[in-house]
Design a protein around this motif. Structure first.
Motif, PDB file in Angstrom:
ATOM      1  N   UNK A  24       0.838  -1.212   0.000  1.00 48.86           N
ATOM      2  CA  UNK A  24       0.000   0.000   0.000  1.00 48.86           C
ATOM      3  C   UNK A  24       0.865   1.251   0.000  1.00 48.86           C
ATOM      4  N   UNK A  25       1.941   1.235   0.784  1.00 46.01           N
ATOM      5  CA  UNK A  25       2.851   2.389   0.797  1.00 46.01           C
ATOM      6  C   UNK A  25       3.466   2.613  -0.578  1.00 46.01           C
ATOM      7  N   UNK A  91      10.329   8.831   6.958  1.00 46.41           N
ATOM      8  CA  UNK A  91      10.286   9.571   5.693  1.00 46.41           C
ATOM      9  C   UNK A  91       8.925  10.239   5.511  1.00 46.41           C
ATOM     10  N   UNK A  92       7.842   9.529   5.836  1.00 43.61           N
ATOM     11  CA  UNK A  92       6.501  10.089   5.697  1.00 43.61           C
ATOM     12  C   UNK A  92       6.290  11.255   6.661  1.00 43.61           C
ATOM     13  N   UNK A  93       6.736  11.106   7.899  1.00 50.19           N
ATOM     14  CA  UNK A  93       6.579  12.191   8.881  1.00 50.19           C
ATOM     15  C   UNK A  93       7.421  13.406   8.505  1.00 50.19           C
ATOM     16  N   UNK A  94       8.645  13.172   8.046  1.00 51.32           N
ATOM     17  CA  UNK A  94       9.497  14.285   7.618  1.00 51.32           C
ATOM     18  C   UNK A  94       8.874  14.991   6.414  1.00 51.32           C
ATOM     19  N   UNK A  95       8.282  14.220   5.516  1.00 49.46           N
ATOM     20  CA  UNK A  95       7.660  14.813   4.344  1.00 49.46           C
ATOM     21  C   UNK A  95       6.394  15.584   4.715  1.00 49.46           C
ATOM     22  N   UNK A 157       0.012  17.237  -0.005  1.00 55.15           N
ATOM     23  CA  UNK A 157       1.181  16.433   0.337  1.00 55.15           C
ATOM     24  C   UNK A 157       1.191  16.109   1.831  1.00 55.15           C
ATOM     25  N   UNK A 158       0.797  17.052   2.657  1.00 55.57           N
ATOM     26  CA  UNK A 158       0.725  16.799   4.102  1.00 55.57           C
ATOM     27  C   UNK A 158      -0.258  15.662   4.379  1.00 55.57           C
ATOM     28  N   UNK A 163      -1.218   9.994   5.764  1.00 54.61           N
ATOM     29  CA  UNK A 163      -1.818   8.697   5.444  1.00 54.61           C
ATOM     30  C   UNK A 163      -0.739   7.626   5.349  1.00 54.61           C
ATOM     31  N   UNK A 164       0.357   7.956   4.689  1.00 51.30           N
ATOM     32  CA  UNK A 164       1.457   6.997   4.571  1.00 51.30           C
ATOM     33  C   UNK A 164       2.066   6.687   5.935  1.00 51.30           C
ATOM     34  N   UNK A 165       2.147   7.677   6.813  1.00 53.09           N
ATOM     35  CA  UNK A 165       2.665   7.437   8.161  1.00 53.09           C
ATOM     36  C   UNK A 165       1.747   6.472   8.916  1.00 53.09           C
TER      37      UNK A 165
END
Length: 180
Positions: A24-25, A91-95, A157-158, A163-165
């Motif tokens: 899913x990621x 990576x998701x949280x940083x993004x 993007x946020x 969602x990815x996180x």
């Protein structure tokens, strides 16, 4: 009635929630990149330097998500799978943070990087000014080129990164449960 094939180890690993989360990621990241390239190449909405930086997490998530899914489906040690999910989560949280910073720059909450939102300092000589203006296209980080429902692409993007996180957290929890 259940079949013997449904209880085989390969079928159980393929249905492993950690495999599903990793896939899913990778899919979400690939779809997001496809959308970014669509906006850039088809709709001619050019990315600013901060927009380009926000793509790095997605460029990482596609191959790493596939690698984690492969490792989880092959019964790799859970520490390896957990480490992969941890990298994807960070990576998701940083993004998400970078997207929030960029959205704040767009809303004029704070100053952005000087290379894409600061004043133009060096214009060169007057003779080359017109030539430079024709050849150099500066896409400003503090000007929104597109909004939908009040959010810019940085705002979306946020949301996508958060969602990815969450998916990465689900993968971590799933991998820990499978290990015990």
């Amino acid at each position: 009635m259940t079949s013997a094939a449904a209880h085989s180890p390969s079928v159980r690993r393929a249905a492993d929630p950690a495999v599903v989360a990793a896939l899913a990621l990778a899919v979400v990241a690939a779809a997001t990149l496809a959308g970014a390239w669509f906006f850039q190449l088809v709709l001619d909405i050019r990315p600013c330097p901060l927009c380009l930086e926000q793509r790095y997490a997605y460029y990482l998530a596609v191959p790493l998500g596939l690698l984690v899914a492969f490792a989880a489906s092959r019964g790799a040690p859970r520490q390896v799978v957990l480490a992969g999910f941890a990298v994807l989560l960070l990576a998701a949280l940083a993004n998400a943070w970078l997207g929030g910073y960029h959205a704040g720059v767009e809303w004029q909450f704070w100053q952005g990087p000087t290379d894409c939102s600061g004043p133009v300092a060096d214009l060169g000589s007057a003779g080359t000014l017109l030539q430079r203006l024709d050849t150099e296209k500066v896409i400003r980080c503090d000007e929104v080129q597109w909004r939908f429902l009040g959010l810019s692409l940085a705002g979306y993007n946020v949301l996508i990164s958060m969602l990815m996180a969450l998916i990465a957290l689900w993968g971590i929890v799933s991998a820990k449960r499978t290990a015990s």
